[in-house]
Every structure is written in C-alpha cells, then in structure tokens.
Design a protein around this motif. Structure first.
Motif, PDB file in Angstrom:
ATOM      1  N   LEU A 173      36.357  37.368  26.230  1.00 49.05           N
ATOM      2  CA  LEU A 173      36.846  37.712  27.560  1.00 49.05           C
ATOM      3  C   LEU A 173      36.155  38.954  28.114  1.00 49.05           C
ATOM      4  O   LEU A 173      35.921  39.052  29.326  1.00 49.05           O
ATOM      5  N   ARG A 174      35.822  39.899  27.248  1.00 44.36           N
ATOM      6  CA  ARG A 174      35.137  41.099  27.717  1.00 44.36           C
ATOM      7  C   ARG A 174      33.778  40.749  28.307  1.00 44.36           C
ATOM      8  O   ARG A 174      33.399  41.251  29.373  1.00 44.36           O
ATOM      9  N   GLN A 175      33.039  39.861  27.642  1.00 46.66           N
ATOM     10  CA  GLN A 175      31.743  39.447  28.169  1.00 46.66           C
ATOM     11  C   GLN A 175      31.890  38.718  29.499  1.00 46.66           C
ATOM     12  O   GLN A 175      31.087  38.907  30.416  1.00 46.66           O
ATOM     13  N   LEU A 176      32.914  37.858  29.592  1.00 47.91           N
ATOM     14  CA  LEU A 176      33.159  37.157  30.855  1.00 47.91           C
ATOM     15  C   LEU A 176      33.471  38.141  31.980  1.00 47.91           C
ATOM     16  O   LEU A 176      33.000  37.989  33.111  1.00 47.91           O
ATOM     17  N   LYS A 177      34.269  39.160  31.669  1.00 48.07           N
ATOM     18  CA  LYS A 177      34.595  40.173  32.673  1.00 48.07           C
ATOM     19  C   LYS A 177      33.343  40.930  33.098  1.00 48.07           C
ATOM     20  O   LYS A 177      33.132  41.187  34.296  1.00 48.07           O
ATOM     21  N   TYR A 178      32.505  41.294  32.147  1.00 50.91           N
ATOM     22  CA  TYR A 178      31.270  42.002  32.473  1.00 50.91           C
ATOM     23  C   TYR A 178      30.390  41.159  33.398  1.00 50.91           C
ATOM     24  O   TYR A 178      29.870  41.637  34.409  1.00 50.91           O
ATOM     25  N   PHE A 179      30.223  39.865  33.022  1.00 54.29           N
ATOM     26  CA  PHE A 179      29.348  38.994  33.804  1.00 54.29           C
ATOM     27  C   PHE A 179      29.900  38.784  35.214  1.00 54.29           C
ATOM     28  O   PHE A 179      29.157  38.861  36.201  1.00 54.29           O
ATOM     29  N   LYS A 180      31.190  38.528  35.326  1.00 54.61           N
ATOM     30  CA  LYS A 180      31.796  38.334  36.643  1.00 54.61           C
ATOM     31  C   LYS A 180      31.636  39.583  37.504  1.00 54.61           C
ATOM     32  O   LYS A 180      31.353  39.498  38.704  1.00 54.61           O
ATOM     33  N   THR A 181      31.808  40.747  36.915  1.00 53.26           N
ATOM     34  CA  THR A 181      31.688  41.998  37.670  1.00 53.26           C
ATOM     35  C   THR A 181      30.254  42.203  38.156  1.00 53.26           C
ATOM     36  O   THR A 181      30.030  42.653  39.294  1.00 53.26           O
ATOM     37  N   ILE A 182      29.272  41.858  37.331  1.00 50.62           N
ATOM     38  CA  ILE A 182      27.866  41.978  37.737  1.00 50.62           C
ATOM     39  C   ILE A 182      27.603  41.118  38.969  1.00 50.62           C
ATOM     40  O   ILE A 182      26.999  41.563  39.948  1.00 50.62           O
ATOM     41  N   VAL A 183      28.081  39.878  38.921  1.00 50.62           N
ATOM     42  CA  VAL A 183      27.868  38.964  40.060  1.00 50.62           C
ATOM     43  C   VAL A 183      28.641  39.455  41.289  1.00 50.62           C
ATOM     44  O   VAL A 183      28.119  39.471  42.403  1.00 50.62           O
ATOM     45  N   ASN A 218      29.136  51.062  37.366  1.00 43.74           N
ATOM     46  CA  ASN A 218      30.019  52.051  38.000  1.00 43.74           C
ATOM     47  C   ASN A 218      31.443  51.518  38.111  1.00 43.74           C
ATOM     48  O   ASN A 218      32.404  52.246  37.867  1.00 43.74           O
ATOM     49  N   LYS A 219      31.553  50.252  38.480  1.00 45.15           N
ATOM     50  CA  LYS A 219      32.873  49.635  38.623  1.00 45.15           C
ATOM     51  C   LYS A 219      33.607  49.602  37.275  1.00 45.15           C
ATOM     52  O   LYS A 219      34.830  49.790  37.216  1.00 45.15           O
ATOM     53  N   LEU A 220      32.853  49.334  36.213  1.00 41.47           N
ATOM     54  CA  LEU A 220      33.442  49.201  34.875  1.00 41.47           C
ATOM     55  C   LEU A 220      33.543  50.537  34.138  1.00 41.47           C
ATOM     56  O   LEU A 220      34.023  50.575  33.002  1.00 41.47           O
ATOM     57  N   HIS A 221      33.053  51.599  34.793  1.00 38.43           N
ATOM     58  CA  HIS A 221      33.079  52.939  34.197  1.00 38.43           C
ATOM     59  C   HIS A 221      32.334  52.967  32.859  1.00 38.43           C
ATOM     60  O   HIS A 221      32.853  53.435  31.836  1.00 38.43           O
ATOM     61  N   MET A 222      31.127  52.418  32.874  1.00 40.19           N
ATOM     62  CA  MET A 222      30.298  52.426  31.675  1.00 40.19           C
ATOM     63  C   MET A 222      28.847  52.652  32.072  1.00 40.19           C
ATOM     64  O   MET A 222      28.488  52.595  33.258  1.00 40.19           O
ATOM     65  N   ALA A 223      28.015  52.964  31.093  1.00 37.20           N
ATOM     66  CA  ALA A 223      26.603  53.197  31.370  1.00 37.20           C
ATOM     67  C   ALA A 223      25.885  51.884  31.627  1.00 37.20           C
ATOM     68  O   ALA A 223      26.316  50.815  31.164  1.00 37.20           O
TER      69      ALA A 223
END
Length: 297
Positions: A3-13, A23-28
């Motif tokens: 689920l974490r990978q899915l969240k990352y990918f969805k946020t990128i798109v 920036n949205k995910l508060h990570m580098a």
C-alpha cells in the motif's frame, strides 16, 4: 507491491512530478525516485516515461494508477468502518443537494441527527452538474438531485415523482383567484425560466409544453438558482414553472403555486451514488433514514 508503494505512485501522478510528490509526502526526492524504480522492476514495466524536462504516464502506469485509487479508497473505507465499530457510529457524512431538492432535506437530517449525534454532516449545495462532479471526485458520497438522463454509472434510489406547478406573485393571484391555469393563461404573463443543465430535461420539458400547443412563451429571464428565481417571482417580475418541492416555505407569503391544466409530466427526485465505490455505513444509514421518511409521508 504494498500500500505504501501504491500511495507513493498515486501521489507522483496526482502532483505531476516527483519533486512535488516528495514535498507532499514530506520525504526526500531520491528515496521516492528509488521507490518508483523498484515498483517498475517488480512489475517488469515502465510506469512513467522520464524525459529531460518532462514525463508522461504509460498505459500500464494508467492501469496501476486506477488500481491504486480504488485500492487506497477501499482501505480508507475499511479503516473508517473499523474506527466506527470501535467507537460507535461516528465520522463524517458528505452529501450534496440541488436547490430543486433542498426542501426534502432538513427533516431527514434532523431525524438522522437524533439517532446518530456523533456524525458530522457536510452539505454541498449546487446544480446537478456540480454535484455529479463532486461524486466523480469522491468529495461527496450521496447526492440528492433530480434524476439524470444517463444513470449508467450511478446507483439510484428514486423518491416520489413530482408534478410541475405555476408559481406566481401572490398579488397577481389575488387579482384572479385561479386554482388551475392553462398553458394559454401562462402565455399572458412574463415567464422566468430555470436555466438548462447538462443531462437534465426539466428546462426542455417546460419549453415542450408550449411547443405542443403551438405557443411561444414570453421568457424574460433565465436563472439556474431556484431561490433567486423565486425572489424575482415574489417581486412581481414574472411567473415560473417549477416542481412543487422547489416552492420553499420561506416564500409562502410572497408567491402562490397553481396546478397546470392537462400537463402530466413529472420530475423524479432521487438519491444517487457512484456504482463502483461502496458506501460507508453512515451513508447507508442515511439513505435508509431518507427512504423511511419518504414512506411515512
């Protein structure tokens, strides 16, 4: 794939770039880029084509994006369901209502709040096309509105059908004291029209009334907001043809509604939701409450 990978990918798109997504995910940015690469390796496909100053999502990327949206939404739903089981019925219910159906809502909300006082209700008001957009973007779970022409993507609960009424200034009514008006009678007055909306037939239906009698309606004003239209009627600008439920009690001292002779067409208020997405327990309870209220009327 988790689920974490899915969240990352969805946020990128959603954000349109890895930088904005980070920036949205508060990570580098580098770890997020690595996660995208790891996902592509795991699935053995290119999800996003990267160029020097741009990128585009591939066909497989679009498939994964739709899957991620639905999966993450379902996980959010189940998390909310679990929370409500642990704490009792509690949460937020977001619903939309068109001005043409607003009169149906207050008593149902009052009854629902008496049973579920811990539920926070957010109500969005607007025309039907606005509410359909909110449904499509999952801003609301339910919309109380007039039945749309195209219902293929919706789950629909139909309420009682309503006939059209003539609404005229009370002073004009007192001059004539008619309880029923013919289309020919209507044509003697300036007519205020509820404006057309995509996918809905009320505006066209009213015009067709006149066409069927070879009459040319004297339309002097058009407006998509019912309250504004009724204010104009109360101020003696003209008369309007509206469903009975749209004649709100706040205007009862300024306007009078009359039946239209030999006009049988009706509109159907309904509760609609998106087919592909399950309703929360709160939304299901609200629809049950609404149907119970309608049956008791």
């Amino acid at each position: 794939m988790d689920l974490r990978q899915l969240k990352y990918f969805k946020t990128i798109v959603d954000e349109g770039s890895i930088t904005h997504a980070a920036n949205k995910l508060h990570m580098a940015q580098p770890p997020l880029s690595q996660q995208l690469k790891r996902l592509e390796v795991e699935l053995n496909t290119i999800l996003i084509k990267r160029y020097r100053s741009d990128w585009e999502i591939t066909e497989t990327g679009r498939m994964l994006y739709e899957f991620a949206k639905k999966t993450l939404l379902e996980m959010e739903h189940i998390s909310n369901e679990i929370l409500m089981v642990e704490e009792g019925v509690k949460g937020t219910l977001a619903i939309g209502v068109s001005s043409s159906c607003l009169k149906l809502l207050p008593k149902v909300v009052k009854s629902f709040r008496n049973k579920y006082p811990n539920v926070y209700i957010k109500i969005y008001e607007g025309d039907s096309s606005y509410l359909e957009n909110l449904l499509a973007n999952h801003k609301i779970e339910l919309a109380l509105m007039v039945l749309p022409l195209n219902t293929q993507r919706y789950h629909v609960i139909k309420l009682h059908a309503e006939s059209f009424k003539v609404v005229m200034p009370i002073k004009w009514y007192e001059d004539r004291y008619l309880d029923v008006m013919s289309l020919e009678n209507l044509n003697d007055y300036p007519i205020l029209m509820l404006g057309p909306m995509d996918g809905y037939f009320a505006h066209e239906t009213i015009l067709n009334y006149f066409t069927s009698k070879n009459l040319e309606p004297n339309i002097v004003l058009e407006c998509k907001d019912v309250f504004t239209l009724l204010n104009f009627v109360a101020e003696e600008v003209g008369i309007a043809v509206l469903p009975q439920s749209e004649v709100h009690t706040v205007f009862e001292n300024g306007v009078k509604s009359l039946s239209i002779e030999n006009v049988k067409e009706e509109i159907t208020p309904c509760i609609i939701s998106i087919n592909d997405y399950p309703l929360t327990t709160i939304a299901n309870k609200f629809t049950d409450e609404f149907q119970t209220y309608i049956v008791e009327q």
